[in-house]
Scaffold this motif. Sequence first.
Motif, PDB file in Angstrom:
ATOM      1  N   PRO A 166       0.987  -1.169  -0.277  1.00  0.00           N
ATOM      2  CA  PRO A 166      -0.131   0.117   0.027  1.00  0.00           C
ATOM      3  C   PRO A 166       0.779   1.154  -0.168  1.00  0.00           C
ATOM      4  CG  PRO A 166      -0.598  -1.426   1.622  1.00  0.00           C
ATOM      5  CD  PRO A 166       0.721  -2.120   1.176  1.00  0.00           C
ATOM      6  N   LEU A 167       0.376   2.345  -0.433  1.00  0.00           N
ATOM      7  CA  LEU A 167       0.825   3.623  -0.312  1.00  0.00           C
ATOM      8  C   LEU A 167       1.177   3.847   1.271  1.00  0.00           C
ATOM      9  CD1 LEU A 167      -1.392   5.444  -2.912  1.00  0.00           C
ATOM     10  CD2 LEU A 167       1.128   5.211  -3.225  1.00  0.00           C
ATOM     11  N   ARG A 168       2.085   4.810   1.271  1.00  0.00           N
ATOM     12  CA  ARG A 168       2.551   5.322   2.530  1.00  0.00           C
ATOM     13  C   ARG A 168       1.277   5.918   3.453  1.00  0.00           C
ATOM     14  NH1 ARG A 168       6.763   9.246   0.747  1.00  0.00           N
ATOM     15  NH2 ARG A 168       5.360   9.017  -1.202  1.00  0.00           N
ATOM     16  N   GLY A 169       0.962   5.610   4.552  1.00  0.00           N
ATOM     17  CA  GLY A 169      -0.274   6.068   5.230  1.00  0.00           C
ATOM     18  C   GLY A 169      -0.751   5.189   6.160  1.00  0.00           C
ATOM     19  N   PRO A 170      -2.306   4.926   6.283  1.00  0.00           N
ATOM     20  CA  PRO A 170      -2.788   4.261   7.325  1.00  0.00           C
ATOM     21  C   PRO A 170      -2.370   2.685   7.389  1.00  0.00           C
ATOM     22  CG  PRO A 170      -4.247   5.407   6.394  1.00  0.00           C
ATOM     23  CD  PRO A 170      -3.165   6.026   5.546  1.00  0.00           C
ATOM     24  N   LEU A 171      -1.869   2.396   6.097  1.00  0.00           N
ATOM     25  CA  LEU A 171      -1.601   0.868   6.264  1.00  0.00           C
ATOM     26  C   LEU A 171      -0.208   0.428   5.841  1.00  0.00           C
ATOM     27  CD1 LEU A 171      -4.465  -0.489   3.712  1.00  0.00           C
ATOM     28  CD2 LEU A 171      -4.388  -0.340   6.229  1.00  0.00           C
ATOM     29  N   ASN A 172       0.579   1.800   5.846  1.00  0.00           N
ATOM     30  CA  ASN A 172       1.930   1.696   5.599  1.00  0.00           C
ATOM     31  C   ASN A 172       2.723   2.750   6.364  1.00  0.00           C
ATOM     32  OD1 ASN A 172       4.617   1.403   4.502  1.00  0.00           O
ATOM     33  ND2 ASN A 172       3.871   1.594   2.266  1.00  0.00           N
ATOM     34  N   ASN A 173       3.430   2.104   7.123  1.00  0.00           N
ATOM     35  CA  ASN A 173       4.112   3.250   8.322  1.00  0.00           C
ATOM     36  C   ASN A 173       5.782   3.221   7.751  1.00  0.00           C
ATOM     37  OD1 ASN A 173       5.000   1.041   9.148  1.00  0.00           O
ATOM     38  ND2 ASN A 173       4.365   1.117  11.316  1.00  0.00           N
ATOM     39  N   THR A 174       6.080   2.745   6.751  1.00  0.00           N
ATOM     40  CA  THR A 174       7.440   2.864   6.291  1.00  0.00           C
ATOM     41  C   THR A 174       7.446   4.092   5.473  1.00  0.00           C
ATOM     42  OG1 THR A 174       7.389   1.614   4.037  1.00  0.00           O
ATOM     43  CG2 THR A 174       7.229   0.280   6.317  1.00  0.00           C
ATOM     44  N   PRO A 175       8.773   4.484   4.966  1.00  0.00           N
ATOM     45  CA  PRO A 175       8.998   5.526   4.032  1.00  0.00           C
ATOM     46  C   PRO A 175       8.853   5.100   2.639  1.00  0.00           C
ATOM     47  CG  PRO A 175      11.211   4.517   4.964  1.00  0.00           C
ATOM     48  CD  PRO A 175      10.035   4.018   5.525  1.00  0.00           C
ATOM     49  N   VAL A 176       8.562   3.883   2.260  1.00  0.00           N
ATOM     50  CA  VAL A 176       8.729   3.576   0.886  1.00  0.00           C
ATOM     51  C   VAL A 176       7.389   2.817   0.398  1.00  0.00           C
ATOM     52  CG1 VAL A 176      10.872   3.207   0.758  1.00  0.00           C
ATOM     53  CG2 VAL A 176       9.775   1.556   1.443  1.00  0.00           C
ATOM     54  N   ASP A 177       6.943   2.898  -0.841  1.00  0.00           N
ATOM     55  CA  ASP A 177       5.994   2.222  -1.427  1.00  0.00           C
ATOM     56  C   ASP A 177       6.120   2.067  -3.112  1.00  0.00           C
ATOM     57  OD1 ASP A 177       5.170   4.755  -2.636  1.00  0.00           O
ATOM     58  OD2 ASP A 177       4.028   5.129  -1.041  1.00  0.00           O
ATOM     59  N   HIS A 178       5.430   1.701  -3.670  1.00  0.00           N
ATOM     60  CA  HIS A 178       5.670   1.444  -5.192  1.00  0.00           C
ATOM     61  C   HIS A 178       5.895   2.813  -5.770  1.00  0.00           C
ATOM     62  CE1 HIS A 178       5.878  -2.693  -5.508  1.00  0.00           C
ATOM     63  NE2 HIS A 178       4.671  -2.962  -5.082  1.00  0.00           N
ATOM     64  N   SER A 179       5.392   3.623  -5.280  1.00  0.00           N
ATOM     65  CA  SER A 179       5.451   5.063  -6.045  1.00  0.00           C
ATOM     66  C   SER A 179       6.573   5.788  -5.564  1.00  0.00           C
ATOM     67  CB  SER A 179       4.247   6.148  -5.487  1.00  0.00           C
ATOM     68  OG  SER A 179       4.443   7.309  -5.742  1.00  0.00           O
ATOM     69  N   THR A 180       7.255   5.438  -4.510  1.00  0.00           N
ATOM     70  CA  THR A 180       8.594   5.943  -4.210  1.00  0.00           C
ATOM     71  C   THR A 180       9.747   5.392  -4.970  1.00  0.00           C
ATOM     72  OG1 THR A 180       8.830   4.689  -2.026  1.00  0.00           O
ATOM     73  CG2 THR A 180       7.926   6.922  -1.923  1.00  0.00           C
ATOM     74  N   ASP A 181       9.439   4.017  -5.088  1.00  0.00           N
ATOM     75  CA  ASP A 181      10.481   3.215  -5.663  1.00  0.00           C
ATOM     76  C   ASP A 181      10.561   3.473  -7.305  1.00  0.00           C
ATOM     77  OD1 ASP A 181      11.245   1.794  -3.229  1.00  0.00           O
ATOM     78  OD2 ASP A 181       9.914  -0.107  -3.762  1.00  0.00           O
ATOM     79  N   PHE A 237      -9.039  -1.893   5.315  1.00  0.00           N
ATOM     80  CA  PHE A 237      -7.848  -2.287   4.566  1.00  0.00           C
ATOM     81  C   PHE A 237      -8.004  -2.346   3.128  1.00  0.00           C
ATOM     82  CE2 PHE A 237      -6.147  -6.465   2.960  1.00  0.00           C
ATOM     83  CZ  PHE A 237      -4.896  -6.450   3.623  1.00  0.00           C
ATOM     84  N   TRP A 238      -9.101  -2.630   2.322  1.00  0.00           N
ATOM     85  CA  TRP A 238      -9.317  -2.763   0.933  1.00  0.00           C
ATOM     86  C   TRP A 238      -9.596  -1.447   0.138  1.00  0.00           C
ATOM     87  CZ3 TRP A 238      -7.866  -6.922  -0.769  1.00  0.00           C
ATOM     88  CH2 TRP A 238      -7.970  -8.356  -0.109  1.00  0.00           C
ATOM     89  N   GLN A 239     -10.417  -0.361   1.197  1.00  0.00           N
ATOM     90  CA  GLN A 239     -10.523   1.028   0.591  1.00  0.00           C
ATOM     91  C   GLN A 239      -9.216   1.722   0.530  1.00  0.00           C
ATOM     92  OE1 GLN A 239     -13.818   3.062   2.522  1.00  0.00           O
ATOM     93  NE2 GLN A 239     -14.870   1.039   3.003  1.00  0.00           N
ATOM     94  N   GLU A 240      -8.357   1.696   1.117  1.00  0.00           N
ATOM     95  CA  GLU A 240      -7.094   2.267   1.298  1.00  0.00           C
ATOM     96  C   GLU A 240      -6.181   2.030   0.147  1.00  0.00           C
ATOM     97  OE1 GLU A 240      -5.855   5.175   2.969  1.00  0.00           O
ATOM     98  OE2 GLU A 240      -7.688   5.332   4.007  1.00  0.00           O
ATOM     99  N   GLN A 241      -6.585   0.653  -0.135  1.00  0.00           N
ATOM    100  CA  GLN A 241      -5.622   0.092  -1.284  1.00  0.00           C
ATOM    101  C   GLN A 241      -6.377   0.392  -2.544  1.00  0.00           C
ATOM    102  OE1 GLN A 241      -3.506  -4.014  -0.720  1.00  0.00           O
ATOM    103  NE2 GLN A 241      -4.873  -3.867   0.993  1.00  0.00           N
TER     104      GLN A 241
END
Length: 636
Positions: A138-153, A284-288
Amino acid sequence: MTFKTLLRAAVACAAIALPAQAQTPTQGTPPMTPDIPAKFTAPNVGYDYERREVMIPMRDGVKLYTVIIVPEGAKDAPILLTRTPYNAKTPSKRFNSPYAAATGAQVDEAFLADGYIRVYQDVRGKYASEGDYVLTRPLRGPLNNTPVDHSTDAYDTIDWLVKNTPESNGRVGVTGSSYPGFTAAMALIDPHPALKAAVPQSPMIDGWMGDDWFQNGAFRQTMLDWFMNQMTEKGSGPDLPREALDDYENFLRAGNVWSFGKKAGLDQIPAFRKIVEHPAYDQFWQEQALDKQLAKHPLKVPTLWVGSLYDQEDIYGAVHAYKAVEAKDANNDMNFLALGAWRHSGVNYEQRQLGALKMPGDTATEFRLKVMKPFLDQHLKTNGPKADIAPVTMFETGTLQWKRYDRWPQAAALKPLYLQPGLKLGFDAPTGAAYDEYVSDPAKPVPFVPRPVRADDADQWRYWLASDQRHASTRPDVLVYVSEPLKEPLKIAGEPVVNLFASTTGTDSDWVVKLIDVYPDFVPSDLDMSGYQMPIAMEIFRGRYRDSYEKPSPIPAGKVQKYRFELPTANHVFQPGHRIMVQVQSSWFPLYDRNPQTYVENIFTAPPSAYRKATQRIYHTGAAASAIELPVVPLN
């Protein structure tokens, strides 16, 4: 000197030269010398490209394995990037060939031949890339507390490429199909300035509403092989263990999805547990849901959304992502949609036939050369020529030809096609008997294709959406409504909407509705199509979600309820002499998990006692007149 004399002389010279080229080593190699060298260097003399393998650092220090194919003499060249969980080495080495156009994937032939720099990358945690793999991270946000996602990669990868590929013009496009279509779409969230075009193909956009895992709340069991293959190893894992060849038997014996998965060891995979823990459309699904995320961001990158009218895996994503951002395309020149009569990811290969239905040629290659490549050329080449493509390019089934539109859908209003007494179908409001009924038995669910259902039969899976529906139409637990033969052609262009009034003696139920084109009894030019029941749009809806996708509720037993849901996009002409058919049933197995027809909190773990027969009634009178609302448009 004659030509034959010259030829004989050349052959003689070649024969004399051979012994010198094939000299044996001057010293013998000891018999027990290990036969795998410490490092093997492949010869590349005569190659028309350079292959580079690099580890590109991301902002958190993780390095991603990346293959870069640079055609010989490339200068001021555009870059086309695909980020994949399916092994970057596979599409970058289709043939072990000295020719760039042969070493890349089939979809890349024209691009590599035209001097494009082609880049393939393993997503983090898969194959040769470092880091942790999280399914559709997931994008950084409620479901992803890391600094990376597929957008940043994607951003970091593009940044590295334009700084470290001197042959490029600094303009990058992203593309890919299915999961790589998802990563291409993720690159559009806060895009890098060098990202100038995107072509997400069959992208995974919303895994609950209609892509891959669920359709309107019904779980797609056939994707469990993918879980075993993708998430038991960093590379490619095994297939699911099976007792029987027929998956109808395998899933029926298991009872529920959790039992089936646990027996195969899938309970060890966090992604499987997450799905079981989130059966409803919660946060979980709506944020994704990537269409919802794209709607929140400005449209900065020209995007061509490519989908398939007969996509057996991700039929939802392309259309809904296009719709989510279309309002931001003020001049109708940034957001494009294209749908072909293909299987999932069929755009990347040859597509001359759709199951039994023959195409007028290779429609996929035609599309790539006439639409996809011109689109990318315009935006990625330095001073690229303007592409002559429409905002919407759609294959029209029924007439088997491409159509150009300025928007989608074409229909401004819907016309109800009523389910009528006597199992008839027509545009006149019905009168007479109030309902038809059938008994749905979870112990004998309706198969989605003729049995046996075989995981080893690739084409059975690829083309099931175009499969002849006569196997279901004779079952007593399937209602079949049929029109009279058409006297004039009827065109639909949009999403048909189911408006179903139904009751059940149970407290939960699934409703499967199919819109079908019935060919004439005898088609002399193509005997295989005689009487063929060709699906146009089919969908399943889990009854507990009739009032709320997020908060399911039991169905009041014996009371008429309204179920309203969309069928997948259709662009079709029903021809004169054909009939329109609608089938209604309550199971679609083992494609989707069985509804026990008794309300339980989580169907994934439903006990055997919950699976009970139910009498289903479909109403067609007065205020409860069931209909398929068709997006009817004039012929053009």
